[in-house]
Design a protein around this motif. Structure first.
Motif, PDB file in Angstrom:
ATOM      1  N   THR A 156       0.826  -1.213   0.000  1.00 35.05           N
ATOM      2  CA  THR A 156       0.000   0.000   0.000  1.00 35.05           C
ATOM      3  C   THR A 156       0.861   1.264   0.000  1.00 35.05           C
ATOM      4  O   THR A 156       0.373   2.349   0.260  1.00 35.05           O
ATOM      5  CB  THR A 156      -0.910   0.024   1.242  1.00 35.05           C
ATOM      6  N   ARG A 157       2.153   1.116  -0.266  1.00 36.07           N
ATOM      7  CA  ARG A 157       3.037   2.278  -0.239  1.00 36.07           C
ATOM      8  C   ARG A 157       3.755   2.451  -1.566  1.00 36.07           C
ATOM      9  O   ARG A 157       4.055   1.482  -2.253  1.00 36.07           O
ATOM     10  CB  ARG A 157       4.081   2.159   0.863  1.00 36.07           C
ATOM     11  N   ILE A 158       4.043   3.717  -1.853  1.00 30.74           N
ATOM     12  CA  ILE A 158       4.812   4.027  -3.058  1.00 30.74           C
ATOM     13  C   ILE A 158       6.151   4.610  -2.609  1.00 30.74           C
ATOM     14  O   ILE A 158       6.210   5.767  -2.181  1.00 30.74           O
ATOM     15  CB  ILE A 158       4.084   5.078  -3.916  1.00 30.74           C
ATOM     16  N   PRO A 159       7.221   3.824  -2.653  1.00 28.05           N
ATOM     17  CA  PRO A 159       8.517   4.383  -2.246  1.00 28.05           C
ATOM     18  C   PRO A 159       9.079   5.258  -3.366  1.00 28.05           C
ATOM     19  O   PRO A 159       9.435   4.750  -4.434  1.00 28.05           O
ATOM     20  CB  PRO A 159       9.386   3.139  -2.021  1.00 28.05           C
ATOM     21  N   PHE A 160       9.143   6.585  -3.094  1.00 30.48           N
ATOM     22  CA  PHE A 160       9.539   7.510  -4.161  1.00 30.48           C
ATOM     23  C   PHE A 160      10.971   7.274  -4.637  1.00 30.48           C
ATOM     24  O   PHE A 160      11.341   7.640  -5.744  1.00 30.48           O
ATOM     25  CB  PHE A 160       9.390   8.955  -3.681  1.00 30.48           C
ATOM     26  N   LEU A 182      -7.767  13.136  -5.448  1.00 32.18           N
ATOM     27  CA  LEU A 182      -6.313  13.245  -5.595  1.00 32.18           C
ATOM     28  C   LEU A 182      -5.962  14.554  -6.296  1.00 32.18           C
ATOM     29  O   LEU A 182      -6.734  15.054  -7.104  1.00 32.18           O
ATOM     30  CB  LEU A 182      -5.776  12.054  -6.411  1.00 32.18           C
ATOM     31  N   PRO A 183      -4.796  15.108  -5.988  1.00 35.67           N
ATOM     32  CA  PRO A 183      -4.435  16.417  -6.565  1.00 35.67           C
ATOM     33  C   PRO A 183      -4.167  16.315  -8.065  1.00 35.67           C
ATOM     34  O   PRO A 183      -3.896  15.230  -8.583  1.00 35.67           O
ATOM     35  CB  PRO A 183      -3.156  16.791  -5.822  1.00 35.67           C
ATOM     36  N   GLU A 212      -0.788   6.346  -7.476  1.00 34.65           N
ATOM     37  CA  GLU A 212      -1.652   6.882  -6.423  1.00 34.65           C
ATOM     38  C   GLU A 212      -3.116   6.523  -6.684  1.00 34.65           C
ATOM     39  O   GLU A 212      -3.863   6.166  -5.766  1.00 34.65           O
ATOM     40  CB  GLU A 212      -1.478   8.404  -6.331  1.00 34.65           C
ATOM     41  N   LEU A 225      -3.808   3.034  -5.560  1.00 39.14           N
ATOM     42  CA  LEU A 225      -4.028   2.894  -4.105  1.00 39.14           C
ATOM     43  C   LEU A 225      -5.451   3.315  -3.738  1.00 39.14           C
ATOM     44  O   LEU A 225      -6.118   2.676  -2.918  1.00 39.14           O
ATOM     45  CB  LEU A 225      -3.022   3.740  -3.320  1.00 39.14           C
ATOM     46  N   GLN A 264      -8.695   0.688  -2.537  1.00 35.42           N
ATOM     47  CA  GLN A 264      -9.465   0.839  -1.291  1.00 35.42           C
ATOM     48  C   GLN A 264     -10.947   1.013  -1.578  1.00 35.42           C
ATOM     49  O   GLN A 264     -11.786   0.433  -0.908  1.00 35.42           O
ATOM     50  CB  GLN A 264      -8.937   2.042  -0.514  1.00 35.42           C
ATOM     51  N   THR A 279       6.860  15.815  -6.453  1.00 37.52           N
ATOM     52  CA  THR A 279       7.121  15.826  -5.015  1.00 37.52           C
ATOM     53  C   THR A 279       8.058  16.974  -4.670  1.00 37.52           C
ATOM     54  O   THR A 279       7.833  17.703  -3.708  1.00 37.52           O
ATOM     55  CB  THR A 279       7.754  14.497  -4.564  1.00 37.52           C
ATOM     56  N   ALA A 294      10.736   9.706   0.640  1.00 29.56           N
ATOM     57  CA  ALA A 294       9.358   9.628   1.107  1.00 29.56           C
ATOM     58  C   ALA A 294       8.675   8.424   0.476  1.00 29.56           C
ATOM     59  O   ALA A 294       9.169   7.849  -0.490  1.00 29.56           O
ATOM     60  CB  ALA A 294       8.614  10.902   0.734  1.00 29.56           C
ATOM     61  N   SER A 295       7.534   8.059   1.044  1.00 25.83           N
ATOM     62  CA  SER A 295       6.696   7.103   0.338  1.00 25.83           C
ATOM     63  C   SER A 295       5.266   7.612   0.379  1.00 25.83           C
ATOM     64  O   SER A 295       4.870   8.306   1.320  1.00 25.83           O
ATOM     65  CB  SER A 295       6.816   5.712   0.964  1.00 25.83           C
ATOM     66  N   GLY A 296       4.532   7.305  -0.680  1.00 23.87           N
ATOM     67  CA  GLY A 296       3.158   7.785  -0.790  1.00 23.87           C
ATOM     68  C   GLY A 296       2.188   6.738  -0.282  1.00 23.87           C
ATOM     69  O   GLY A 296       2.430   5.543  -0.432  1.00 23.87           O
ATOM     70  N   SER A 297       1.094   7.190   0.321  1.00 25.38           N
ATOM     71  CA  SER A 297       0.024   6.252   0.666  1.00 25.38           C
ATOM     72  C   SER A 297      -1.298   7.008   0.648  1.00 25.38           C
ATOM     73  O   SER A 297      -1.330   8.237   0.636  1.00 25.38           O
ATOM     74  CB  SER A 297       0.272   5.610   2.031  1.00 25.38           C
ATOM     75  N   TYR A 298      -2.383   6.255   0.627  1.00 25.30           N
ATOM     76  CA  TYR A 298      -3.702   6.849   0.454  1.00 25.30           C
ATOM     77  C   TYR A 298      -4.604   6.303   1.540  1.00 25.30           C
ATOM     78  O   TYR A 298      -4.678   5.088   1.742  1.00 25.30           O
ATOM     79  CB  TYR A 298      -4.231   6.453  -0.924  1.00 25.30           C
ATOM     80  N   ARG A 320      -0.588  15.615   1.386  1.00 26.64           N
ATOM     81  CA  ARG A 320      -0.473  16.115   0.022  1.00 26.64           C
ATOM     82  C   ARG A 320      -1.817  16.616  -0.482  1.00 26.64           C
ATOM     83  O   ARG A 320      -1.899  17.603  -1.179  1.00 26.64           O
ATOM     84  CB  ARG A 320       0.072  15.007  -0.904  1.00 26.64           C
ATOM     85  N   LEU A 377      -4.213  11.871   0.683  1.00 27.75           N
ATOM     86  CA  LEU A 377      -2.963  11.360   0.131  1.00 27.75           C
ATOM     87  C   LEU A 377      -1.834  11.839   1.036  1.00 27.75           C
ATOM     88  O   LEU A 377      -1.693  13.044   1.270  1.00 27.75           O
ATOM     89  CB  LEU A 377      -2.779  11.900  -1.294  1.00 27.75           C
ATOM     90  N   TRP A 436       2.323  11.802   2.085  1.00 29.22           N
ATOM     91  CA  TRP A 436       3.709  11.482   1.768  1.00 29.22           C
ATOM     92  C   TRP A 436       4.419  11.365   3.105  1.00 29.22           C
ATOM     93  O   TRP A 436       4.384  12.279   3.910  1.00 29.22           O
ATOM     94  CB  TRP A 436       4.340  12.603   0.930  1.00 29.22           C
ATOM     95  N   SER A 437       5.068  10.239   3.346  1.00 30.83           N
ATOM     96  CA  SER A 437       5.585   9.985   4.687  1.00 30.83           C
ATOM     97  C   SER A 437       7.087   9.739   4.669  1.00 30.83           C
ATOM     98  O   SER A 437       7.622   9.168   3.721  1.00 30.83           O
ATOM     99  CB  SER A 437       4.884   8.773   5.286  1.00 30.83           C
TER     100      SER A 437
END
Lengths: 222, 607
Positions: A69-73, A185-186, A202, A205, A209, B7, B32-36, B57, B102, B104-105
């Motif tokens: 469930t995470r997006i590691p940038f 979402l933006p 994004e 995700l 859900q 980002t 960072a990592s994104g989550s929703y 975000r 959304l 960013w962590s």
């Protein structure tokens, strides 16, 4: 759909040179029962000279992993691809120029090596995945003469599922930006391969859900 | 490495990221990592230990204290989680997504790196409230915003011929809790979540005509009305939605949520309430809400500077109202006068539990027969302040004392005498009299006196020397046992006096600078910042002042919350390791500053 259509990728592995593509072909495919929290995906967006995988070419690639469930940038990658063809009219959309592609682009072999290297052990994630799937497979076919399969998830198909089968949907309701806006979402500046890959990741995700998807199989069914 | 332009751009335009050296943001963004998270999801629960710093975000997050009381709403760009990571303690609040959000962590190690940059540490220990305060013109009440300016989207409407099911689908699609029902261009009614619950409870079919279940004569508000009017209507009618009308046309909807977003204005409610009171009892009742206002601001992580400024402004509003009521009763003053605040209120640094210090500056046109009026006025306002919770000053520095109720010329002579032949009394009183601010009446009387004092002070070398030596006399409570010197006996045994030992010396040093260079500023921070232009080293002192002020307010907030009276005595055992370490550091800075001014001023002025 493509998820279940297993051709034996592993059997084709020796037909391609060592490197990313071979690692992809040799990697075991995650079973459909894999829980989405544990699923490893790779959001991919390609900018191309047109929409026909047989005659058009890949111009740039953006990829970004989705781990559960995470997006590691930090996994974000993007590069231009120089295939010696002109950008043509497509420049209007993605604003890539011939000069940029010539100056910074990598060859198609290297591009495929990098995409498939990142995709090894992962499921391809894209918005309207037929484009990414089609262009990648066509490029592999042209270079190495083999027909591979790429397990994938399509956020457009998920989006249509979320919209339901109402008949009066606006024509562009399943566009990436419309679906993102719907999910709160933006809005991002579109048509940069990496930004689009992020936008798609994004959205995935959010839709996973909303649709309460729990397994890879449920997400891949379209 | 490929840059994630989205980002980087988003972060680079916002604090604290914008405080980092250029070029670092792109590298950080990759960590960072994104989550929703869906609306309703708890992101961080009170009592749990946060592992990540979250940046919103998009979407919105509600912050509740463990009692479920709303602290604030956080929106896009806000960070949370870092405070608990820094202080290595469980989160004090529960953070829940109230919209699909959304995030960013960043992992905790990023926080540790970020705070190596002093500006970032400062940002994390400060709050966004300071921006909110700064962006408001002085005393501009937020609730005076026209309703029209609060509207963020076009109204979502549905025709009265539709069914309940259609309306529910539209509300779900638009993510709204109420929909406006129209008939042609006209407002026909409103359908809210509450109505839908009733539909479900009564098992009415989804094809029930909307007109049968909607509220057909909803309360509305005019587009030109003020936010305050909207608030009053919502409260009075116990509703949550108000369609906004421009003539007969529906132009939008105001919800209780919209008004809650203006909640930062709550100090302004207090000032507004003061202005509406017509007797001292009413004023005292409103001022009784001050301690809870301070505790709420503390929970919102406002800075000590902001909180004391808000407390001071509100107290100023109280004084103005008291003076106006007194003048109403006694008649207008026979000659102009100015009621000035002295000490902490003048510096806009008032905490809780302070007493009253003030004076009258009366026009030189004053005649002996006017004296009884001003005496009576002074007694009246002093008694009123006392009734509102400000005890009379022990040192009798109040306008009730004839010495503190003089003509401007006499005041000028008095100051002149102090400056030219300093007495112990003058030095002690300097903390009160050189910190002066007009609150009510004829301000030009104050301006004339202030200008005269500022012109004379820089040349008063002996006075400044005494002041410096006095500033150095105060003992800063740094010691060997557990790092602090504490009170040896009495009511506050084993506690340290954070005001006398920490805040007062900084205030003294700042005043010394102000007099030395004839600076017109009255507040401690403004004085220090102005002194920096004359070469004074103030950066550490500013940080120490904020930290000590914040620690004091938090201590006072705890006392008040426990039903006690606010004071300045802190038990070191009540502090976290983080706080103890910083407190010792702050005291050390104060000590160095004291020694610094003692040396430079005494050698310069007394030898």
């Amino acid at each position: 759909m493509r998820f279940f259509r297993r051709r034996s990728n592993a059997a084709l592995a020796t037909s391609v040179p060592e490197g990313g593509l071979r690692r992809f072909l040799e990697a075991p495919v995650a079973p459909p029962g894999t829980r989405l929290e544990d699923a490893r995906l790779l959001a991919v967006d390609l900018e191309t000279t047109g929409l026909d995988a047989r005659t058009d070419h890949i111009l740039s690639v953006g990829t970004l992993a989705v781990d559960g469930t995470r997006i590691p940038f930090g996994t974000a990658e993007s590069y231009l691809v120089d295939q010696g063809v002109d950008v043509g009219q497509s420049a209007v959309i993605h604003q890539l120029t011939d000069d940029e592609v010539r100056a910074e682009g990598v060859g198609i072999e290297e591009a495929l090596d990098r995409v498939f290297g990142a995709l090894a052990g992962r499921v391809l994630l894209a918005h309207h995945v037929a484009v990414e799937d089609g262009f990648l497979r066509a490029a592999v076919r042209r270079l190495y003469g083999v027909d591979i399969a790429i397990p994938s998830i399509d956020t457009m198909a998920l989006g249509l599922r979320a919209l339901g089968d109402a008949e009066d949907l606006p024509r562009d309701a399943a566009r990436l930006w419309r679906l993102r806006a719907r999910a709160g979402l933006p809005s991002y500046r579109g048509h940069d391969a990496l930004t689009d890959a992020l936008a798609c990741a994004e959205l995935y995700l959010a839709l996973a859900q909303e649709l309460r998807l729990t397994t890879l199989g449920a997400a891949a069914r379209a | 490495m490929s840059e994630l332009a989205e980002t980087t751009q988003f972060l680079a335009g916002r604090e604290p990221w914008s405080l980092l050296p250029p070029g670092r943001v792109a590298a950080l963004a990759r960590r960072a990592s994104g989550s929703y998270v869906r609306r309703g999801t708890v992101i961080l629960a009170a009592g749990s230990s946060p592992e990540r710093l979250h940046v919103i975000r998009s979407g919105a997050v509600e912050v509740l204290d463990p009692d479920g009381e709303l602290i604030t709403h956080e929106e896009a760009g806000a960070c949370f989680g870092q405070a608990s990571i820094l202080e290595q303690r469980p989160s004090r609040f529960t953070f829940t997504a109230i919209e699909d959000t959304l995030l960013w962590s960043f992992d905790a190690d990023v926080v540790a790196e970020l705070v190596q940059v002093p500006e970032v540490l400062r940002f994390f220990t400060q709050s966004r409230l300071s921006d909110a305060v700064k962006s408001l013109p002085d005393d501009a009440p937020v609730l005076q915003v026209p309703v029209l300016e609060m509207l963020t989207r076009a109204p979502v409407t549905i025709d009265a011929s539709a069914t309940v099911g259609e309306a529910a689908r539209a509300m779900d699609r638009e993510r709204i809790s109420a929909i406006i029902v129209t008939s042609g261009d006209r407002l026909a009614g409103i359908l809210t979540d509450r109505d839908l619950r009733r539909v479900v409870a009564m098992a009415q079919p989804v094809d029930t005509p909307l007109a049968e279940v909607m509220t057909s004569t909803p309360h509305t508000i005019d587009a030109g009305a003020l936010a305050l009017d909207a608030l009053l209507s919502l409260v009075e009618n116990t509703i949550h939605h108000l369609p906004v009308l421009d003539g007969e046309r529906v132009v939008g909807m105001v919800t209780s949520g919209d008004l809650m977003r203006l909640e930062r204005s709550s100090p302004l409610y207090l000032a507004g309430d003061l202005a509406r009171q017509h007797d001292v009892a009413g004023l005292a009742e409103v001022m009784g809400r001050m301690p809870s206002l301070v505790t709420r601001l503390l929970r919102q992580d406002a800075t000590a500077e902001d909180i004391t400024k808000l407390v001071s402004r509100t107290t100023g509003a109280l004084w103005q109202r008291i003076a106006a009521l007194a003048e109403e009763r006694l008649g207008p003053p026979p000659v102009p006068y100015c009621w000035v605040a002295l000490g902490s209120l003048a510096r806009q640094e008032q905490a809780l539990g302070s007493d009253q210090d003030h004076a009258f500056l009366v026009s030189d046109a004053v005649l002996p027969e006017h004296e009884p009026y001003f005496a009576e006025l002074a007694e009246e306002v002093t008694a009123a302040l006392e009734a509102c919770g400000f005890p009379r000053c022990d040192g009798d520095a109040m306008a009730t004392n004839p010495r503190w109720r003089q003509s401007v010329t006499r005041w000028g002579q008095e100051f002149g005498a102090w400056l030219s032949s300093p007495t112990a009394d003058a030095v002690l009183n300097s903390s009160i009299f050189f910190d002066m601010r007009p609150i009510h009446g004829e301000q030009t009387l104050f301006t004339a006196l202030h200008r005269r004092v500022l012109a004379a002070a820089p040349g008063s070398t002996r006075f400044l020397g005494h002041l410096a030596s006095h500033a150095n006399d105060i003992e800063v409570p740094i010691g060997f046992l557990r790092g602090f010197v504490v009170e040896k006996q009495g009511e506050h045994r084993d506690r340290l006096d954070i005001k006398l030992g920490g805040i007062t010396p900084i205030v003294d040093v700042a005043r010394l600078y102000a007099l030395r260079w004839g600076l017109p500023q009255v507040g401690t921070r403004p004085r220090l910042i102005a002194a920096a232009e004359h070469g004074a080293q103030v950066a550490n002192l500013l940080d120490a002042h904020e930290f000590l002020g914040y620690t004091r307010l938090r201590h006072q907030g705890r006392l008040v919350a426990a039903g006690g009276e606010p004071n300045n005595f802190i038990d070191p055992d009540d502090l976290s390791d983080f706080e103890r370490r910083h407190l010792r550091e702050a005291f050390a800075i104060v000590r160095r500053a004291q020694q610094g001014v003692a040396v430079s001023f005494q050698t310069q002025f007394m030898s």
